[in-house]
Design a protein around this motif. Sequence first.
Motif, PDB file in Angstrom:
ATOM      1  N   ASP A 131      43.851  21.104  56.793  1.00 50.86           N
ATOM      2  CA  ASP A 131      43.666  19.646  56.731  1.00 50.86           C
ATOM      3  C   ASP A 131      43.811  18.993  58.101  1.00 50.86           C
ATOM      4  OD1 ASP A 131      46.352  20.056  57.157  1.00 50.86           O
ATOM      5  OD2 ASP A 131      47.023  18.579  55.686  1.00 50.86           O
ATOM      6  N   THR A 134      41.123  16.155  58.454  1.00 53.66           N
ATOM      7  CA  THR A 134      41.250  15.118  57.431  1.00 53.66           C
ATOM      8  C   THR A 134      42.604  14.429  57.433  1.00 53.66           C
ATOM      9  OG1 THR A 134      41.940  16.811  55.827  1.00 53.66           O
ATOM     10  CG2 THR A 134      39.597  16.222  55.883  1.00 53.66           C
ATOM     11  N   CYS A 135      43.633  15.088  57.961  1.00 55.82           N
ATOM     12  CA  CYS A 135      44.984  14.535  57.867  1.00 55.82           C
ATOM     13  C   CYS A 135      45.735  14.525  59.196  1.00 55.82           C
ATOM     14  CB  CYS A 135      45.782  15.319  56.822  1.00 55.82           C
ATOM     15  SG  CYS A 135      47.497  14.787  56.634  1.00 55.82           S
ATOM     16  N   PRO A 138      42.896  13.039  62.384  1.00 53.47           N
ATOM     17  CA  PRO A 138      41.696  12.380  61.840  1.00 53.47           C
ATOM     18  C   PRO A 138      40.794  11.796  62.922  1.00 53.47           C
ATOM     19  CG  PRO A 138      43.641  11.014  61.493  1.00 53.47           C
ATOM     20  CD  PRO A 138      44.136  12.352  61.962  1.00 53.47           C
ATOM     21  N   LYS A 143      35.385  18.032  65.239  1.00 49.59           N
ATOM     22  CA  LYS A 143      35.897  18.656  64.025  1.00 49.59           C
ATOM     23  C   LYS A 143      34.920  19.735  63.568  1.00 49.59           C
ATOM     24  CE  LYS A 143      37.936  14.277  62.493  1.00 49.59           C
ATOM     25  NZ  LYS A 143      37.934  13.244  61.414  1.00 49.59           N
ATOM     26  N   TYR A 145      34.263  22.688  60.461  1.00 48.66           N
ATOM     27  CA  TYR A 145      34.638  23.309  59.197  1.00 48.66           C
ATOM     28  C   TYR A 145      34.059  24.714  59.230  1.00 48.66           C
ATOM     29  CZ  TYR A 145      35.650  24.035  54.265  1.00 48.66           C
ATOM     30  OH  TYR A 145      36.164  24.524  53.077  1.00 48.66           O
ATOM     31  N   SER A 190      46.911  16.771  50.560  1.00 45.22           N
ATOM     32  CA  SER A 190      46.001  17.221  51.627  1.00 45.22           C
ATOM     33  C   SER A 190      45.218  18.476  51.252  1.00 45.22           C
ATOM     34  CB  SER A 190      46.796  17.469  52.911  1.00 45.22           C
ATOM     35  OG  SER A 190      47.439  16.304  53.342  1.00 45.22           O
ATOM     36  N   LYS A 193      39.246  20.481  52.478  1.00 41.54           N
ATOM     37  CA  LYS A 193      37.888  19.974  52.293  1.00 41.54           C
ATOM     38  C   LYS A 193      37.292  19.682  53.663  1.00 41.54           C
ATOM     39  CE  LYS A 193      39.295  15.121  51.676  1.00 41.54           C
ATOM     40  NZ  LYS A 193      39.206  13.940  50.779  1.00 41.54           N
ATOM     41  N   ALA A 195      35.852  17.496  56.447  1.00 38.45           N
ATOM     42  CA  ALA A 195      35.855  16.096  56.854  1.00 38.45           C
ATOM     43  C   ALA A 195      34.419  15.606  56.950  1.00 38.45           C
ATOM     44  CB  ALA A 195      36.553  15.939  58.208  1.00 38.45           C
ATOM     45  N   GLU A 196      34.193  14.333  56.681  1.00 39.24           N
ATOM     46  CA  GLU A 196      32.837  13.786  56.663  1.00 39.24           C
ATOM     47  C   GLU A 196      32.125  13.970  58.006  1.00 39.24           C
ATOM     48  OE1 GLU A 196      32.845   9.763  55.371  1.00 39.24           O
ATOM     49  OE2 GLU A 196      33.573  10.232  53.344  1.00 39.24           O
TER      50      GLU A 196
END
Length: 228
Positions: A131, A134-135, A138, A143, A145, A190, A193, A195-196
């Motif tokens: 995370d 995302t956490c 942020p 970023k 994935y 958390s 996933k 992050a956008e």
Amino acid sequence: MKKVYNIAIDGPAGAGKSTIARSVAERLHFVYVDTGAMYRAMALYFLRNGIPSSDEAAISRAAEEVNVTIAYKNGEQQVLLNGENVSGLIRTGEVSAMASATSVYLPVRKKLVELQKKLAEKENVIMDGRDIGTCVLPDADLKIYLTASSKVRARRRFGQLRNSGTEYTLEDIEKDIIERDNRDMNREVSPLKQAEDAVFVDSSSMTARQVEEQIVELFKQKKERGEK
């Protein structure tokens, strides 16, 4: 004031996050913060003290007694558990399972995330975990994935464990990876996933070097454009 850059790499177990993060950190002269190792160190403390992962109250109390830090000696990362270098003790299947099970508890995450954020405020860092984008970070400049199929991840982990004296089969490891994915993606605190604004990288058919090159190039592009 000098600009501080942060890179976040998230993804499921066995995706190669730590290996890639270390190599990218070396290329860019960043500080590598192995957040997974920090959770593993705390998990080792719970195991040593006979605390079951299901006892949330005991885990929460014990978390207050644990000090986990990251240090570097001769260019090598050391994970310190209450002052003890436990880097060579936290890569077992038992520790991995405990870390996954106990990282869902808020007191555990709160303590370690606070340390991780403080590091990122002062240094150019690259962090990997579940995370980070995302956490924990942020507002990271880049970023990622990073993932791979469960079969590929199982083969990689099997290769790592082959000489460790364990008797896990490839099928056992893949089953464990799938179960951990489910826990990590569905936990209340958390969850794992993408992050956008994260770049999706599937390393199933890529070498570690190819993944490294892609991330370094993405960062250089971001830096040149001044994007956040």
